[in-house]
Motif scaffolding. Structure first.
Motif, PDB file in Angstrom:
ATOM      1  N   GLY A   1      31.322  57.845  32.240  1.00 36.01           N
ATOM      2  CA  GLY A   1      31.990  56.773  32.986  1.00 36.01           C
ATOM      3  C   GLY A   1      31.091  55.347  32.985  1.00 36.01           C
ATOM      4  N   PHE A   2      31.529  54.317  33.769  1.00 31.60           N
ATOM      5  CA  PHE A   2      30.960  53.067  33.613  1.00 31.60           C
ATOM      6  C   PHE A   2      31.271  52.463  34.961  1.00 31.60           C
ATOM      7  CE2 PHE A   2      35.395  53.007  31.861  1.00 31.60           C
ATOM      8  CZ  PHE A   2      35.874  52.147  32.551  1.00 31.60           C
ATOM      9  N   LEU A   3      30.524  51.059  35.111  1.00 34.26           N
ATOM     10  CA  LEU A   3      30.795  50.265  36.183  1.00 34.26           C
ATOM     11  C   LEU A   3      30.770  48.870  35.508  1.00 34.26           C
ATOM     12  CD1 LEU A   3      30.260  49.666  39.118  1.00 34.26           C
ATOM     13  CD2 LEU A   3      27.777  49.515  38.659  1.00 34.26           C
ATOM     14  N   ILE A   4      31.779  48.022  36.291  1.00 37.74           N
ATOM     15  CA  ILE A   4      32.096  46.873  36.135  1.00 37.74           C
ATOM     16  C   ILE A   4      31.716  46.108  37.263  1.00 37.74           C
ATOM     17  CG2 ILE A   4      33.575  44.918  35.429  1.00 37.74           C
ATOM     18  CD1 ILE A   4      35.228  46.852  34.099  1.00 37.74           C
ATOM     19  N   HIS A   5      30.512  45.215  37.319  1.00 34.73           N
ATOM     20  CA  HIS A   5      30.003  44.861  38.577  1.00 34.73           C
ATOM     21  C   HIS A   5      29.805  43.380  38.581  1.00 34.73           C
ATOM     22  CE1 HIS A   5      27.680  45.088  42.390  1.00 34.73           C
ATOM     23  NE2 HIS A   5      26.875  44.347  41.835  1.00 34.73           N
ATOM     24  N   THR A   6      29.945  42.559  39.662  1.00 34.76           N
ATOM     25  CA  THR A   6      29.520  41.231  39.934  1.00 34.76           C
ATOM     26  C   THR A   6      28.449  41.006  40.621  1.00 34.76           C
ATOM     27  OG1 THR A   6      31.900  40.724  39.464  1.00 34.76           O
ATOM     28  CG2 THR A   6      30.538  38.962  40.412  1.00 34.76           C
ATOM     29  N   GLU A   7      27.518  40.120  40.303  1.00 36.25           N
ATOM     30  CA  GLU A   7      26.519  39.680  41.166  1.00 36.25           C
ATOM     31  C   GLU A   7      26.406  38.279  40.816  1.00 36.25           C
ATOM     32  OE1 GLU A   7      23.855  40.834  43.155  1.00 36.25           O
ATOM     33  OE2 GLU A   7      24.506  42.833  42.979  1.00 36.25           O
ATOM     34  N   LYS A   8      26.631  37.622  42.176  1.00 32.84           N
ATOM     35  CA  LYS A   8      26.678  36.036  42.041  1.00 32.84           C
ATOM     36  C   LYS A   8      27.839  35.710  41.005  1.00 32.84           C
ATOM     37  CE  LYS A   8      21.799  35.232  43.181  1.00 32.84           C
ATOM     38  NZ  LYS A   8      20.610  34.826  42.742  1.00 32.84           N
ATOM     39  N   LYS A   9      27.652  34.816  40.094  1.00 32.36           N
ATOM     40  CA  LYS A   9      28.449  34.543  39.009  1.00 32.36           C
ATOM     41  C   LYS A   9      28.370  35.323  37.729  1.00 32.36           C
ATOM     42  CE  LYS A   9      30.626  30.794  40.834  1.00 32.36           C
ATOM     43  NZ  LYS A   9      32.136  30.729  41.286  1.00 32.36           N
ATOM     44  N   ASN A  10      27.390  36.509  37.789  1.00 27.90           N
ATOM     45  CA  ASN A  10      27.429  36.905  36.673  1.00 27.90           C
ATOM     46  C   ASN A  10      28.116  38.536  36.704  1.00 27.90           C
ATOM     47  OD1 ASN A  10      25.334  35.223  35.676  1.00 27.90           O
ATOM     48  ND2 ASN A  10      24.029  36.333  37.127  1.00 27.90           N
ATOM     49  N   LEU A  11      28.842  38.926  35.364  1.00 32.74           N
ATOM     50  CA  LEU A  11      29.548  40.274  35.355  1.00 32.74           C
ATOM     51  C   LEU A  11      28.771  41.019  34.461  1.00 32.74           C
ATOM     52  CD1 LEU A  11      32.127  41.254  36.440  1.00 32.74           C
ATOM     53  CD2 LEU A  11      33.224  40.426  34.319  1.00 32.74           C
ATOM     54  N   PHE A  12      28.652  42.301  34.912  1.00 32.09           N
ATOM     55  CA  PHE A  12      27.734  43.336  34.199  1.00 32.09           C
ATOM     56  C   PHE A  12      28.701  44.699  33.631  1.00 32.09           C
ATOM     57  CE2 PHE A  12      24.870  41.080  36.667  1.00 32.09           C
ATOM     58  CZ  PHE A  12      23.801  40.907  36.028  1.00 32.09           C
ATOM     59  N   PHE A  13      28.516  44.993  32.564  1.00 28.81           N
ATOM     60  CA  PHE A  13      29.468  46.133  31.757  1.00 28.81           C
ATOM     61  C   PHE A  13      28.313  47.089  31.900  1.00 28.81           C
ATOM     62  CE2 PHE A  13      31.831  42.475  31.185  1.00 28.81           C
ATOM     63  CZ  PHE A  13      33.231  42.843  31.367  1.00 28.81           C
ATOM     64  N   VAL A  14      28.083  48.184  32.535  1.00 21.46           N
ATOM     65  CA  VAL A  14      27.052  49.019  32.349  1.00 21.46           C
ATOM     66  C   VAL A  14      27.659  50.475  32.045  1.00 21.46           C
ATOM     67  CG1 VAL A  14      25.354  47.626  33.568  1.00 21.46           C
ATOM     68  CG2 VAL A  14      26.808  49.303  34.722  1.00 21.46           C
ATOM     69  N   GLY A  15      26.928  51.220  31.380  1.00 25.27           N
ATOM     70  CA  GLY A  15      27.339  52.834  31.164  1.00 25.27           C
ATOM     71  C   GLY A  15      26.302  53.580  30.759  1.00 25.27           C
TER      72      GLY A  15
END
Length: 764
Positions: free
Chosen positions: A104-118
């Motif tokens: 699985g994975f996570l798409i997450h926003t912190e402030k104006k940044n977008l993270f694609f993590v797995g």
């Protein structure tokens, strides 16, 4: 808007330039546009790099801005689009990493940044494809193209306050269809494993007893290593699993195979594809102890697994081993491949009283282990282009499997070539393997609109009408069925006429749009197949190759046009076979020609009395003796229009009611050893004027079958040049009577099937 794979390849070729800002990007920065950089780890994996390239490309297609790809040690300011385990994503992984399960994975926003993590494998790449589909409104409906749907969204809409955590319903997700296997991008987009993954991970894959202990190599010296059936050791069976010598030899041979491919993690040690398990004294005793032959198998497999603790040993809960055993459970490194081959597809499994035993077996196995690979079947294998309205059971069945802790799912379609409704079926299964609780109605609406354009409502009505007709009829939907099974249900003449009207409307509404008309034609091929097949059985006036005028048959030219067009379009759309064992589309055309030839010839035997001296079987009720002169010819389906003789010969006499001159006698036979149907060993033809004195005029011999070949129709014919008229014609076909030694049913009664005696009139 559409773009093809060539553009993606070109993008990949330019990867080395992506760390340099383009002039366009520099101009954008000078104008004050806050440009997101795509950040990858300094030591990026191939998957990280590919995911970044895909993200860059999709954003370019949507926004017309090329976002630069940079290493995480080169970033000095925000905002960023972080792909993979970058330095900037360390806090995200620390905070949410434990929530990400399997691939699985996570798409997450912190402030104006977008993270694609797995966490593993291709999970980061999956996250980018998920983002493209859900947030950029991009689709991959089939393996040929990616579609950018119309959208009024701006870039700010793409980077909302996201926290999209995705956990797959199943850890292993494979559907055996063409698209995931010819296109790695299709497989990755839909988060699927494919045959390449299987070949990498599996050292051997199902039905391996004969590979590990080949019958041709061992049987003559060690018949006791193989199944004992009715007091005799047989070649076409299983292994004698209570014989300790079998265990030693199999483990020795398995060790040799593992040495050839040491990186493979899973090795199948599993029963051959038949139900001839050993019934020797020791095996029967073992079966009784464990309550099922599966227990004897599992005891053997546990012994093998103990010898190879570093590998997973997989075996089959299939047919005679499907029932879970008592008093034993699998070792931790034993995988159970549980199969649903016998089940009907007209209702969800847990809503069908006839499948109660399957559901109970599933629950019992799941109570013994969660290391289960569930092998499900989603098409009609004997007629793979035939309409098969099982779509409504796919989700509830997968939900059932998920509730019972299944972690590995294999949905068997067809590998290679094109099958019935393949695009939607593959798409739907792929989505459900990732999330069994998706809203299928919304998913279908999106797919049909994207794939068939304005014809989508007609396609939806086609699917729904067929499904409702099946449910109303309460018929059994068999994965080894035939079109004729649905003649009073979803393939009735009335329903077929309605489907054809829907296609006519659909073509009209997308006229001139080649992509949509091609998609419709691929879908329509399955309806054409049903029509062509059903018409060989003269289902109705409309479903027939002939018009009958004053008792004479006249070929309907529109049916031949349909047959020729079907074969041509099968070639155009890469339809390679019409059934699991083969049967190319051109062979269907040959069968049509054979039917026309027989049906349009003047047959002196039609409607004449017949007497049969041998015993025909009432199992398939086709009218008994009358079936040999009723003018109705058989097709490849032995259930209809074939007169069967089980364990007996054919000896039939036709009374022409007056002496006549004729030039030939012929009779067809069906062969299908898989279903215990064989050609006669010899067919003899006789004539007489008194039924006492018979004159033999010829014979035909057939070669004996030596393997489970595909079914086919073979002719026995004799030409007759005698100027003497005769009243009676006798046909004697010598049956093999029992299955041959190589066959799994050795010694048991076999069948011969025939359809019609054809006596051609002499014109001079």
């Amino acid at each position: 808007m559409k773009f093809n794979m060539l553009k993606i390849i070109c993008t990949l070729c330019c990867l080395s330039f992506f760390s340099i800002l383009s002039a366009q990007n520099m101009n954008s920065m000078e104008k004050g546009i806050n440009l997101h950089k795509i950040v990858i780890p300094k030591n990026a994996t191939a998957i990280d790099s590919l995911a970044a390239v895909k993200l860059q490309y999709f954003l370019k297609e949507r926004t017309n801005i090329l976002h630069p790809i940079v290493s995480d040690d080169k970033v000095r300011y925000e905002p960023i689009l972080s792909v993979g385990n970058t330095r900037q994503a360390e806090a995200i992984y620390k905070k949410y990493g434990a929530d990400i399960q399997h691939d699985g994975f996570l798409i997450h926003t912190e402030k104006k940044n977008l993270f694609f993590v797995g966490n593993q494998g291709k999970s980061v790449l999956y996250s980018v494809y998920h983002f493209a589909e859900k947030y950029l409104n991009i689709r991959m409906y089939d393996a040929d193209q990616i579609v950018v749907l119309d959208s009024g969204a701006t870039f700010d809409d793409f980077i909302p306050q996201l926290h999209d955590l995705q956990t797959p319903s199943f850890e292993y997700r494979e559907t055996l269809y063409r698209f995931p296997n010819i296109s790695q991008e299709y497989a990755d987009w839909h988060h699927l494993q494919n045959r390449s993954d299987m070949k990498r991970d599996w050292g051997m894959f199902v039905h391996t007893f004969n590979r590990l202990i080949p019958v041709n190599q061992y049987f003559d010296q060690h018949p006791e290593w193989f199944s004992e059936i009715n007091g005799r050791r047989v070649k076409d069976g299983q292994l004698c699993l209570t014989n300790p010598e079998v265990l030693e030899e199999l483990c020795k041979n398995l060790s040799t195979e593992i040495q050839k491919n040491p990186s493979a993690a899973i090795w199948s040690v599993s029963n051959n594809d038949n139900v001839n398990n050993c019934t020797c004294e020791h095996c029967r005793r073992s079966d009784s102890i464990y309550g099922s032959p599966s227990g004897t198998l599992l005891h053997f497999i546990n012994e093998v697994a103990a010898r190879f603790p570093e590998k997973t040993i997989s075996t089959l809960a299939y047919q005679y081993t499907r029932k879970a055993p008592k008093n034993i459970q699998p070792r931790s490194n034993v995988n159970i491949m549980f199969c649903s081959i016998e089940c009907g597809r007209q209702l969800p499994l847990d809503n069908n009283p006839k499948e109660h035993s399957f559901v109970e077996d599933l629950k019992t196995w799941s109570s013994l282990t969660h290391n289960i690979f569930l092998w499900d079947y989603v098409i009609q294998y004997r007629n793979m282009m035939n309409p098969f309205p099982n779509l409504h059971v796919l989700q509830p069945n997968l939900q059932l499997f998920h509730r019972n802790g299944i972690t590995m799912m294999f949905e068997q379609g067809l590998n290679g070539g094109y099958g019935e409704m393949m695009e939607w079926r593959t798409y739907l299964i792929a989505k459900l393997l990732w999330n069994v609780n998706l809203n299928v109605d919304s998913l279908r609406s999106d797919f049909l609109q994207g794939y068939y354009g304005k014809a989508a409502p007609m396609v939806a009505q086609y699917i729904d009408t067929m499904q409702q007709a099946l449910l109303d009829s309460k018929m059994f939907l068999n994965i080894y069925g035939y079109p004729v099974d649905g003649k009073k249900s979803y393939l009735s003449p009335e329903k077929i006429a309605f489907y054809q009207s829907l296609f006519q409307k659909a073509y009209q509404i997308v006229e001139g749009e080649t992509t949509f008309t091609d998609h419709l034609r691929r879908l329509e091929l399955s309806l054409d197949f049903a029509v062509l097949d059903l018409s060989m059985s003269n289902i109705s006036k409309e479903l027939s190759y002939f018009d009958i005028v004053d008792g004479k048959k006249y070929l309907r030219p529109e049916m031949m046009i349909k047959a020729y067009r079907f074969v041509e379009d099968c070639q155009r759309f890469d339809v390679r076979q019409l059934e699991e064992m083969g049967y190319p589309p051109k062979e269907l055309l040959s069968n049509v020609f054979n039917l026309i030839e027989k049906s349009t010839q003047v047959n002196l035997a039609t409607g004449k009395p017949v007497e049969i001296a041998t015993r025909w079987s009432p199992t398939y009720d086709v009218g008994g003796e009358k079936a040999l002169t009723d003018g109705i010819f058989g097709t490849k389906d032995y259930h209809y229009n074939w007169l069967g003789f089980e364990g007996d010969h054919l000896d039939a006499v036709v009374d022409l009611e007056e002496a006549q001159l004729f030039k030939s006698i012929s009779i067809d036979f069906l062969t299908y050893p898989l279903s215990w149907i064989y050609l006669p060993e010899k067919v003899e033809f006789f004539v007489s004027n008194d039924t006492i004195n018979w004159q033999k005029i010829g014979e035909k011999t057939f070669e004996k079958e030596t393997k489970l070949a595909k079914n086919s129709i073979q002719k026995a014919k004799v030409d007759f040049f005698n100027n003497t008229p005769f009243r009676y014609v006798r046909v004697v076909a010598q049956s093999p009577l029992t299955n041959p030694e190589w066959h799994r049913g050795y010694g048991l009664p076999c069948w011969i099937f025939t359809d019609e005696i054809l006596i051609q009139k002499r014109e001079d």
